[in-house]
Design a protein around this motif. Sequence first.
Motif, PDB file in Angstrom:
ATOM      1  N   VAL A  34       0.399   4.080  -7.367  1.00  0.00           N
ATOM      2  CA  VAL A  34      -0.370   4.489  -6.187  1.00  0.00           C
ATOM      3  C   VAL A  34      -1.812   4.030  -6.328  1.00  0.00           C
ATOM      4  N   ASP A  35      -2.407   3.691  -5.205  1.00  0.00           N
ATOM      5  CA  ASP A  35      -3.814   3.268  -5.221  1.00  0.00           C
ATOM      6  C   ASP A  35      -4.353   3.314  -3.791  1.00  0.00           C
ATOM      7  N   ALA A  36      -5.666   3.174  -3.682  1.00  0.00           N
ATOM      8  CA  ALA A  36      -6.323   3.207  -2.373  1.00  0.00           C
ATOM      9  C   ALA A  36      -7.341   2.087  -2.292  1.00  0.00           C
TER      10      ALA A  36
ATOM     11  N   LYS B  43      -9.878   4.677   4.513  1.00  0.00           N
ATOM     12  CA  LYS B  43      -9.150   4.346   3.301  1.00  0.00           C
ATOM     13  C   LYS B  43      -7.687   4.127   3.636  1.00  0.00           C
ATOM     14  N   ALA B  44      -7.121   3.104   3.030  1.00  0.00           N
ATOM     15  CA  ALA B  44      -5.681   2.865   3.130  1.00  0.00           C
ATOM     16  C   ALA B  44      -5.076   3.122   1.753  1.00  0.00           C
ATOM     17  N   TYR B  45      -4.034   3.948   1.719  1.00  0.00           N
ATOM     18  CA  TYR B  45      -3.349   4.296   0.467  1.00  0.00           C
ATOM     19  C   TYR B  45      -1.949   3.712   0.508  1.00  0.00           C
ATOM     20  N   ILE B  46      -1.494   3.174  -0.616  1.00  0.00           N
ATOM     21  CA  ILE B  46      -0.132   2.651  -0.667  1.00  0.00           C
ATOM     22  C   ILE B  46       0.570   3.115  -1.930  1.00  0.00           C
TER      23      ILE B  46
ATOM     24  N   THR C 110       5.762  -2.603  -1.335  1.00  0.00           N
ATOM     25  CA  THR C 110       5.133  -1.388  -0.814  1.00  0.00           C
ATOM     26  C   THR C 110       6.162  -0.547  -0.082  1.00  0.00           C
ATOM     27  N   HIS C 111       6.286   0.725  -0.473  1.00  0.00           N
ATOM     28  CA  HIS C 111       7.267   1.596   0.187  1.00  0.00           C
ATOM     29  C   HIS C 111       6.645   2.755   0.951  1.00  0.00           C
ATOM     30  N   SER C 112       5.342   2.966   0.815  1.00  0.00           N
ATOM     31  CA  SER C 112       4.707   4.057   1.555  1.00  0.00           C
ATOM     32  C   SER C 112       3.255   3.713   1.861  1.00  0.00           C
ATOM     33  N   LEU C 113       2.760   4.292   2.944  1.00  0.00           N
ATOM     34  CA  LEU C 113       1.407   3.982   3.436  1.00  0.00           C
ATOM     35  C   LEU C 113       0.798   5.216   4.065  1.00  0.00           C
TER      36      LEU C 113
ATOM     37  N   GLU D 155      -3.918  12.377  -1.101  1.00  0.00           N
ATOM     38  CA  GLU D 155      -2.822  11.711  -0.393  1.00  0.00           C
ATOM     39  C   GLU D 155      -1.662  11.338  -1.311  1.00  0.00           C
ATOM     40  N   THR D 156      -1.724  11.749  -2.569  1.00  0.00           N
ATOM     41  CA  THR D 156      -0.724  11.307  -3.543  1.00  0.00           C
ATOM     42  C   THR D 156       0.687  11.687  -3.137  1.00  0.00           C
ATOM     43  N   ASP D 157       0.882  12.898  -2.646  1.00  0.00           N
ATOM     44  CA  ASP D 157       2.241  13.352  -2.316  1.00  0.00           C
ATOM     45  C   ASP D 157       2.874  12.531  -1.198  1.00  0.00           C
ATOM     46  N   LYS D 158       2.047  11.902  -0.342  1.00  0.00           N
ATOM     47  CA  LYS D 158       2.572  11.096   0.759  1.00  0.00           C
ATOM     48  C   LYS D 158       2.982   9.693   0.316  1.00  0.00           C
TER      49      LYS D 158
END
Length: 360
Positions: free
Chosen positions: A71-73, A107-110, A119-122, A134-137
């Motif tokens: 995970v990162d932003a 911020k965009a988190y992936i 990439t499986h989540s955004l 936003e980690t849980d998302k």
Amino acid sequence: MSDPAMEDALYEITSMRLFAGLSLDSSIPDHTTIMNFRHLLEKHKLSRQLFKEVNKWLSSAGIYLKEGTIVDATIIEAASSIKNKAKARDPEIHQTQKGKQWFFGLKAYIGVEARTGLTHSLSTTAANVHDITETDKLLHGEECFISADSGYRGAQKREELKDIKADWLIAEMPSKVRLLKKNPRINKQPIRTEYIKASIRAKVEHPFRITKRQFGFRKIVYRLSNIDTLRLTHSPDELILQQFRQLVEVEYQNRRTVYFYCQTLSLTYGRLHAVCQRNLNKTPLQLINNRILMEATFRLKESSSSIQAIANSLGYQDASQFSHFFKKEVGISPSQFKRIHSGKKGNAPEGAKQDFSDWP
């Protein structure tokens, strides 16, 4: 990708047309039609649904291995000007500090699959929201491990994440790593552990690089109605110039022809020439030669290598050919230039036709 750029891509890139089910035998949708279609997707909130469906297909095809998630932003800047109809900044976009620099935007988190880098989540928020929230998302729930930088320290203790059974590979603070490196023999194992964490985490940077550097999505146009929707914008010319610049940076030492760049970028010579002239007032060949000249002047000043060796490193088999090119551009031969500028390291070469501010 902006609508005009999408229209150009459909005309010029065969794989894009095949993906969209279009053919040059029939008319290609213009940018207005593409814009209307995109607005329709936004109106009915279908973009995220399509993203989820693609992920389901990748998972069922066995492409997502679900072994671990990184995970990162990243910060995507927005215009901070108040020269608009409302005479104010957008109330839902905020500023944040990164290092010693301030940024205004979102911020965009992936979440990225650790093995494949897909990439499986955004998720998106205002820039002043802490990464950890936003980690849980960004998790799909089947991870064996979760990798992240030091900004995610303590994530496993949060209420929404305390039931996660995966191992957490969170990097140490940079200040602590610096302290460890002061005694490398004593701290050999902790330092090695941090290097391993960093090597795993590196995959998350690739999607950001593609998005920002290759597609040129560095700025946003924000819509008040929906903070979850980012409209990343750039002009078609910007996309072409950035792709051309990046390719020149990789290939200029091989002395590739302009035709090579056109073919690699799936562009006609006329299109690339027009974009370069319109935006930089230079031809593609002039830009390539400028990049070679910049490297040549640097090496002549800073390196003790012979003229022949420098010529070879820049793709010239014959030193006389290199000398002819250099004298034409600068007005003096490479050997004269080297003598004049010996002991003047760091100064700009006199007489060189330089304008490299637009290059990486």
